[in-house]
Every structure is written in C-alpha cells, then in structure tokens.
Design a protein around this motif. Sequence first.
Motif, short mmCIF file in Angstrom:
data_model
loop_
_atom_site.label_atom_id
_atom_site.label_comp_id
_atom_site.label_asym_id
_atom_site.label_seq_id
_atom_site.Cartn_x
_atom_site.Cartn_y
_atom_site.Cartn_z
N SER A 194 38.21 26.98 39.39
CA SER A 194 36.98 27.69 39.03
C SER A 194 35.74 26.83 39.17
N GLY A 200 33.64 32.18 26.31
CA GLY A 200 35.06 31.93 26.26
C GLY A 200 35.48 31.36 24.92
N SER A 230 32.36 33.99 34.85
CA SER A 230 32.73 35.40 34.96
C SER A 230 31.59 36.18 35.59
N HIS A 231 31.92 37.16 36.42
CA HIS A 231 30.97 38.13 36.94
C HIS A 231 29.84 37.43 37.71
N PRO A 275 36.90 33.06 38.93
CA PRO A 275 36.22 33.02 37.62
C PRO A 275 37.20 32.71 36.49
N ARG A 276 36.70 31.94 35.52
CA ARG A 276 37.53 31.57 34.36
C ARG A 276 36.62 31.28 33.18
N PHE A 277 36.84 31.99 32.08
CA PHE A 277 36.06 31.73 30.88
C PHE A 277 36.28 30.30 30.41
N TYR A 284 32.47 28.56 37.73
CA TYR A 284 32.36 30.01 37.73
C TYR A 284 33.02 30.54 36.46
N THR A 314 25.75 43.55 31.73
CA THR A 314 26.67 42.45 32.03
C THR A 314 25.94 41.23 32.58
#
Length: 273
Positions: free
Chosen positions: A246, A83, A60-61, A266-268, A58, A100
């Motif tokens: 994530s 990221g 982001s968004h 979530p994590r870039f 995951y 987005t």
Amino acid sequence: MRILIGLGAALALWVGAAEAQDRRSSHCIALAEAPGITYLHKASFRDPVAEHAVRISYISHASFLIQSHDGIDVVTDYTGFLGATDFVPDVVTMNHAHSTHWTANPDPAIPHVLPGWGDYGLGIEHHLDLGSMLVRNVSTDIRSYGGIEEKGNSIFVFEVAGLCIGHLGHLHHEPNPAQYAALGRMDVVMAAVDGGMSLDVVTMMRVLRNLKAQVVIPMHWFESWTLEAFLTGMSDEYLIERNAGSSLTVSLRDLPKQPTIKVLMPRFLQDPE
C-alpha cells in the motif's frame, strides 16, 4: 453543495494561520529541470522516512498519507477515519464533491485542516509553509445540483524533498491553461480512475499526459475493470508496476526513462503490534 454558515466560520478559523504566513515561492512552478525518483517498499507508516525522501501510503478511496523525513504527516481527502490507530496527522486536506472526501467533524487535535472549497462559487486559497513542506491548492469546478459550482473543489500540491506531488481530488473537468500553469511541474500524481464519477478515462489520460508526471498512482477506482481500462489506455506510454503493498517511498534520484504507473492497494492504517 452549499456550506452551512457555522461550518464555514469554523473552516475559516482552521485556515487562518496558513493565510497569515509570508509566502515561499513554489519550486514546482519555478524549476525547469526535473530530478529523479527512487522506490523503497514495505515500510510501516510509523517508521522514520529516509532523509531526502517522501513516503506515500494509500489508505482508502482518495485518502493518502504523505510523510516527510522530518516527521510532517499529511492526509488527503480526509474523512475522519484512518484505521485502527490513534495517529493524528499534522495536516489534512478535504474536497466536498461527496461525503467520502471530507468530514464536518475533523479531529480537533489536527493542527491544519484545509478544505478545498470556500464560500459558494468563490473558492479558497491555501499556501501553508511548514518549512520542509509547502502545501498549496489550485481551485477547480465541480458538478453540483445539475449545474456547475465554480471553484468548488481543489487540486492539492505538496512540495517536499524537492518533489512536486499532486493530488487531483474529485476532478470534474480538464484544467484550463491557467490551472495547468498554476500546478507547475508534477513528479508524482494521484489520479481518480473511476471511469466517470470524476473524469472519464479518456479525459483523465489526457490530463496526465499534459502533466507529464513521472509517477502516477491510480485511486478512486470501484471495480477492477475501470482500473484495467485506465492501465490499458496508458500502457503505450507508461510502464505499469503492480504491487500488493500500500505504500512507496520516493526520492530525488535517477528519474525513470519512461513514466510509470504505480498501482498500490488501499489499506487502512494500523499500528504495529
């Protein structure tokens, strides 16, 4: 929203290679028996994926990185930023309900850029066969300018390692019988649980119960209360697993006796130091 003529022409070039391919049948629609799933955790996105498995991270968004064991990398609802990394995926999918969920300027190094929309009201069709992974879409409608834009978005399906993985995108209505049939069997589903910007919680819960996926990954939640409302509403039928990580890795083994909601943070993407 309407697509500028120039952007539409560029998108047509991006997807032309996929449309030219001979089609492989969808095993998600054809298979009658559901296989199993196993979790492995805490892998870097740069690490190899185990054979017969898929890693889902995951970002982001509504953006996820889906990786096959033989090195195919796909990013959903690609916005142009992943990221602190120079990582370039093989495939990106996009939806255009909001900015987005897409970008007009994808990295030109990406081999396959798949928008979830086509000319206004006409939709688009993808059937990208990459050997170990098949990427296809099912068009859905979106709310637009106070009305409805038919076929303005897509649910994307990723068939890989025997799994059927669905990303519902910015879904604005419950699929009709033909759309449910086109999706086929779902093992893993990423679902927006924002509480109303996409689908309201009650309708989304009904969609997921109809899809009968063994693993549901919530996404597109802005406040914790919308996520918690969704989890509470589903807890009578689904196990809830929370993880500070994530990503997860899934494979065809021992399907859980009870469907599971897997909450990822979530994590870039960030390259290992």
